[in-house]
Design an enzyme around this catalytic site. Structure first.
Site, short mmCIF file in Angstrom:
data_model
loop_
_atom_site.label_atom_id
_atom_site.label_comp_id
_atom_site.label_asym_id
_atom_site.label_seq_id
_atom_site.Cartn_x
_atom_site.Cartn_y
_atom_site.Cartn_z
CD GLU A 78 -3.24 -1.06 1.97
OE1 GLU A 78 -3.39 0.01 2.47
OE2 GLU A 78 -3.66 -2.15 2.21
CB CYS A 107 2.26 7.62 3.20
SG CYS A 107 2.71 6.44 4.48
CB CYS A 114 5.08 -4.60 10.43
SG CYS A 114 6.24 -4.06 11.38
CB CYS A 118 2.69 -1.50 17.35
SG CYS A 118 4.46 -1.12 17.20
CB CYS A 121 -0.20 -0.89 14.25
SG CYS A 121 0.43 -0.82 12.49
CB CYS A 341 -1.29 6.97 11.01
SG CYS A 341 -0.79 8.36 10.42
N1 SAH Z 1 6.88 1.05 11.49
C1 SAH Z 1 7.18 2.53 11.65
C2 SAH Z 1 6.45 3.27 10.57
C3 SAH Z 1 5.04 3.00 9.92
S1 SAH Z 1 3.76 3.20 11.45
C4 SAH Z 1 6.82 3.07 12.90
O1 SAH Z 1 6.10 2.35 13.53
O2 SAH Z 1 7.40 4.32 13.17
C5 SAH Z 1 3.57 5.18 11.14
C6 SAH Z 1 2.82 5.53 12.60
O3 SAH Z 1 1.84 5.15 12.61
C7 SAH Z 1 3.77 5.27 13.78
O4 SAH Z 1 4.08 6.38 14.46
C8 SAH Z 1 2.63 4.55 14.51
O5 SAH Z 1 3.02 4.56 15.82
C9 SAH Z 1 1.46 5.16 13.87
N2 SAH Z 1 0.39 4.37 14.19
C10 SAH Z 1 0.24 2.77 14.01
N3 SAH Z 1 -0.95 2.48 14.34
C11 SAH Z 1 -1.85 3.70 14.32
C12 SAH Z 1 -3.39 3.77 14.57
N4 SAH Z 1 -4.08 2.75 14.43
N5 SAH Z 1 -3.63 5.10 14.61
C13 SAH Z 1 -2.84 6.11 14.75
N6 SAH Z 1 -1.30 6.05 14.41
C14 SAH Z 1 -1.04 4.65 14.18
FE1 SF4 Z 2 4.99 -2.08 12.51
FE2 SF4 Z 2 2.67 -0.83 12.79
FE3 SF4 Z 2 4.59 -1.00 14.99
FE4 SF4 Z 2 5.05 0.62 12.83
S1 SF4 Z 2 3.24 0.71 14.33
S2 SF4 Z 2 6.60 -0.79 13.63
S3 SF4 Z 2 4.00 -0.48 11.08
S4 SF4 Z 2 3.42 -2.65 13.88
#
Ligand code: SAH
Ligand code: SF4
Length: 369
Positions: A78, A107, A114, A118, A121, A341
């Site tokens: 994506e 983006c 991944c 987290c 996410c 995000c």
């Molecule tokens: N993997 C990297 C980059 C991709 S995520 C990272 O985690 O930094 C980009 C941003 O989106 C990160 O700061 C993450 O904390 C945030 N993010 C992830 N899931 C989210 C959600 N459901 N709502 C808002 N931000 C989110």
């Molecule tokens: Fe991976 Fe999502 Fe965590 Fe970024 S926020 S490191 S994409 S699991």
């Protein structure tokens, strides 16, 4: 080119054909002698450019693409296009008025899925499907530049490596893509930002990169302390906040450059007033030139958190600002098409039909241009 017994400068000609003329077939690389082109084709060399297989358009103008990395592989990744405002020039008869955007942000994804897991996410739900190659990462950008007829060097385009995946767990390919985008496509690394969940060895390598090839750095902090962070981001058990900050300190910053701390506000979990004071103290103690980007959590199926109340978001922002911390609220873009995000997921071929919220504005037919 050297490997097949040709002079190295032939490689430069190929790079120009690929990234500037953006040819689609070996036979179109007219700077190479005809015999060589025929030989390459006979040996099976192909130009397998990532192509937009589907596009979904949000009410706010954001577009989410499923990009098919290679013609032989149905796997898609994506990429998101976020145009910003019309700057008031629309309809004034200027050349710019022909365009619907003045600045835009792309983006970009670095992996399919991944592995970092987290808890908030959606991408994490996929697990890691595979790393993208440098060409596949840079190719997403080229595909989107073409779709919007972006004039590199004239139009303002920012790149954020904040799509699917953890760039610093695919370090060589990610930095390879940055080099392609800077040297071959002509984009400025000062208009690129990479976000990491805090992969310390990756940050340490990043600190060694030459400043003219290094994007800006954002750290997904997301919690006020190690205890909460470890619950939300299991990676914190390996590299706690202090270790991440120590590594970030080694990155030599350019004049006026700041480190971004991203902070996802989870309703009731990370959005309380005491969290804001803790974050302010933490950021101040780093002594780094820094700013905080607040992101209200974006929902997704199967992720059990709550979006923060607008009052809580505003109070959090004000608390940080009141403590003298530069703070920005990232506006959610494309939530209605799952482009915001943390919402990038429904990407693998056969993943399931788009929801009624997806407005499909370009099927596979648009690929064959
Ligand atoms: N993997 C990297 C980059 C991709 S995520 C990272 O985690 O930094 C980009 C941003 O989106 C990160 O700061 C993450 O904390 C945030 N993010 C992830 N899931 C989210 C959600 N459901 N709502 C808002 N931000 C989110
Ligand atoms: Fe991976 Fe999502 Fe965590 Fe970024 S926020 S490191 S994409 S699991």
């Amino acid at each position: 080119m050297v490997e097949i017994g040709e002079p190295a400068w032939r490689g430069r000609q190929v790079a120009e054909a690929l990234y500037q003329q953006r040819v689609r077939d070996v036979s179109e690389i007219t700077t190479l002698p005809k015999g060589l082109r025929e030989r390459l084709a006979a040996e099976g060399w192909q130009i397998a450019r990532p192509a937009i297989a589907r596009a979904f358009q949000s009410a706010d103008g954001t577009e989410r693409y499923l990009v098919q990395c290679s013609p032989d592989d149905p796997l898609t990744v994506e990429t998101v296009w976020m145009p910003e405002g019309d700057g008031g020039e629309a309809g004034d008869g200027s050349e710019e008025a022909a365009k619907e955007w003045r600045r835009a942000t792309i983006c970009v994804s670095s992996q399919v899925g991944c592995a970092v897991n987290c808890q908030f996410c959606l991408t994490a739900k996929l697990g890691l499907q595979r790393n993208l190659t440098a060409g596949e990462i840079a190719g997403q950008v080229v595909a989107v530049l073409e779709r919007h007829a972006v004039r590199v060097g004239r139009d303002r385009v920012n790149l954020v490596f904040m799509g699917m995946g953890e760039p610093f767990l695919n370090y060589d390919n990610f930095m390879g893509a940055v080099r392609l985008l800077v040297r071959e496509v002509g984009l400025s690394p000062q208009r690129m930002t990479v976000s990491t969940s805090g992969i310390v060895p990756g940050i340490e390598r990043f600190a060694q990169e030459p400043p003219d090839l290094r994007p800006k750095l954002a750290i997904s902090l997301n919690a006020p302390n190690d205890q909460i962070r470890a619950e939300l981001m299991p990676i914190n058990r390996k590299w706690p906040i202090a270790a991440v900050i120590e590594a970030v300190r080694r990155v030599p910053l350019r004049p006026r450059e700041r480190i971004t701390f991203e902070y996802v506000l989870l309703g009731g979990v990370t959005d309380r007033p005491e969290h804001a004071s803790e974050v302010a103290r933490l950021v101040r103690r780093t002594g780094l030139p820094a700013k905080v980007n607040l992101i209200a959590w974006n929902p997704g199926p199967g992720v059990e958190y709550a979006t923060p109340k607008p009052e809580a978001v505003e109070a959090f922002r004000q608390a940080l600002a009141g403590e003298g911390i530069p703070v920005y609220l990232r506006q959610p873009r494309g939530r209605d098409i799952f482009a915001a995000c943390g919402q990038l997921k429904r990407t693998v071929a056969g993943w399931g039909p788009p929801t009624s919220q997806d407005r499909d504005v370009g099927g596979p037919a648009s690929v064959a241009t």
